[in-house]
Design an enzyme around this catalytic site. Structure first.
Site, PDB file in Angstrom:
ATOM      1  N   VAL A   8       0.862  -1.181   0.000  1.00 52.62           N
ATOM      2  CA  VAL A   8       0.000   0.000   0.000  1.00 52.62           C
ATOM      3  C   VAL A   8       0.893   1.223   0.000  1.00 52.62           C
ATOM      4  O   VAL A   8       2.019   1.194   0.517  1.00 52.62           O
ATOM      5  CB  VAL A   8      -0.947   0.036   1.219  1.00 52.62           C
ATOM      6  N   SER A   9       0.416   2.321  -0.587  1.00 52.50           N
ATOM      7  CA  SER A   9       1.188   3.557  -0.557  1.00 52.50           C
ATOM      8  C   SER A   9       1.063   4.184   0.818  1.00 52.50           C
ATOM      9  O   SER A   9       0.225   3.795   1.633  1.00 52.50           O
ATOM     10  CB  SER A   9       0.683   4.527  -1.626  1.00 52.50           C
ATOM     11  N   THR A  10       1.901   5.180   1.075  1.00 53.94           N
ATOM     12  CA  THR A  10       1.900   5.806   2.404  1.00 53.94           C
ATOM     13  C   THR A  10       0.585   6.537   2.676  1.00 53.94           C
ATOM     14  O   THR A  10       0.257   6.816   3.824  1.00 53.94           O
ATOM     15  CB  THR A  10       3.067   6.805   2.511  1.00 53.94           C
ATOM     16  N   GLU A  11      -0.195   6.843   1.612  1.00 60.43           N
ATOM     17  CA  GLU A  11      -1.477   7.516   1.824  1.00 60.43           C
ATOM     18  C   GLU A  11      -2.574   6.536   2.216  1.00 60.43           C
ATOM     19  O   GLU A  11      -3.569   6.917   2.817  1.00 60.43           O
ATOM     20  CB  GLU A  11      -1.908   8.273   0.555  1.00 60.43           C
TER      21      GLU A  11
END
Length: 311
Positions: A8-11
């Site tokens: 998953v991305s940091t967002e």
């Protein structure tokens, strides 16, 4: 082993949906990563790739969880296949263990090659156009020695270097682990305790493994091998004990003989020792009857290192 990879991305808040899909697909181990897909340095992905072996299967929920582009995807899948493992994407219903899955990847490879050629053509056209306008090709910030641009270039070079050594890790990494057991290995009460070999003995085994590849891979030097091992240790893909010094080899009979000659007559020159060894009928380490001063010098230096002669 069936291995899953989730990112998953940091967002994003959670990768629970990916984990559920991978678990339902039968994954026995799942590597989770929380990092942007645009970054090539993904420690959990690198750890997973380095640990693959023949017969493993890598599963992702969909392509974009694994790679940042088609070319990146093909490179990663090539690394998986080189390790003897297969790749499966649940969303795209592609499995390289099947003939249809392999065919689809061949099509992807052709498209990626076409894109690489187009990028190369556009780059050459851009450089030619810039020269016609009197502009210098390249990065102006680098020419100006901008520290930010230099740092970005160094980062890209470091990533490219890691990609290069990781591409052949399935060949050299198992040999290093076998020849350089760590303290954890020794504490595991293995039936046969493997000795820690010096790098000079590890290197020929790696080059032997490389020699059988098609196309053949370039031979490594000891310096190149140590640099690769240091990089894997820094990234947590190898235990730091891998770099520990190998125990000193016991003095051989030749070393003790030469040391005894030198102690009995410190004025003996290398050529005198060589003549004496020949007169005694003692063969060289390679089994020859003729001794060179270079061979004798090597034995004298080793005797000094092992404390049989004073420096």
């Amino acid at each position: 082993m069936i291995v899953g990879y989730a990112r998953v991305s940091t967002e994003d808040q959670t990768n629970a949906a990916q984990i559920d899909q991978l678990t339902a697909a039968g994954c026995e181990r799942i590597f989770e990563e929380k990092i942007s897909g645009a970054k090539r340095q993904r420690p959990r992905l690198d750890r997973m790739l380095a640990g693959l072996s023949t017969g493993d299967l890598v599963i992702v929920s969909k392509f974009d969880r694994l790679a940042r582009s088609l070319i990146d995807l093909l490179n990663i899948v090539d690394t998986i296949r080189e390790a003897g493992a297969d790749f499966r994407s649940l969303a795209e219903e592609i499995n390289t263990a099947t003939p249809s899955g392999r065919l689809q990847f061949h099509v992807f490879g052709a498209l990626a090659e076409f894109e690489r050629e187009r990028i190369s053509e556009r780059t050459k056209e851009g450089i030619a156009a810039a020269k016609r306008r009197g502009r210098l090709p390249g990065n102006p910030a680098l020419r100006a020695r901008d520290p930010v641009a230099i740092a970005e270039l160094q980062t890209r070079r470091a990533e490219a270097y890691f990609d290069a050594i990781n591409a052949s890790a399935h060949l050299w990494l198992p040999i290093v682990k076998s020849c350089r057991p760590t303290e954890n290995d020794k504490l595991a009460a293995l039936p046969l305790q493997r000795p820690t070999l010096p790098w000079s003995q590890v290197l020929p085994r790696i080059n032997s493994a490389f020699a059988g590849q098609v196309p053949p891979l370039p031979r490594w030097t000891e310096r190149r091998l140590l640099r690769a091992v240091h990089r894997f240790v820094e990234d947590g893909l190898l235990h730091a004990d891998t770099l520990a010094s190998a125990p000193a080899r016991p003095a051989s009979g030749l070393v003790r003989t030469v040391a005894a000659m030198k102690r009995s007559n410190p004025r003996m020159r290398l050529c005198d020792i060589a003549n004496e060894l020949e007169a005694l009928g003692i063969a060289t380490p390679r089994g020859h009857s003729k001794w060179s001063t270079g061979s004798v010098g090597n034995l004298v230096r080793r005797a000094k290192r092992e404390g049989l002669l004073k420096g």
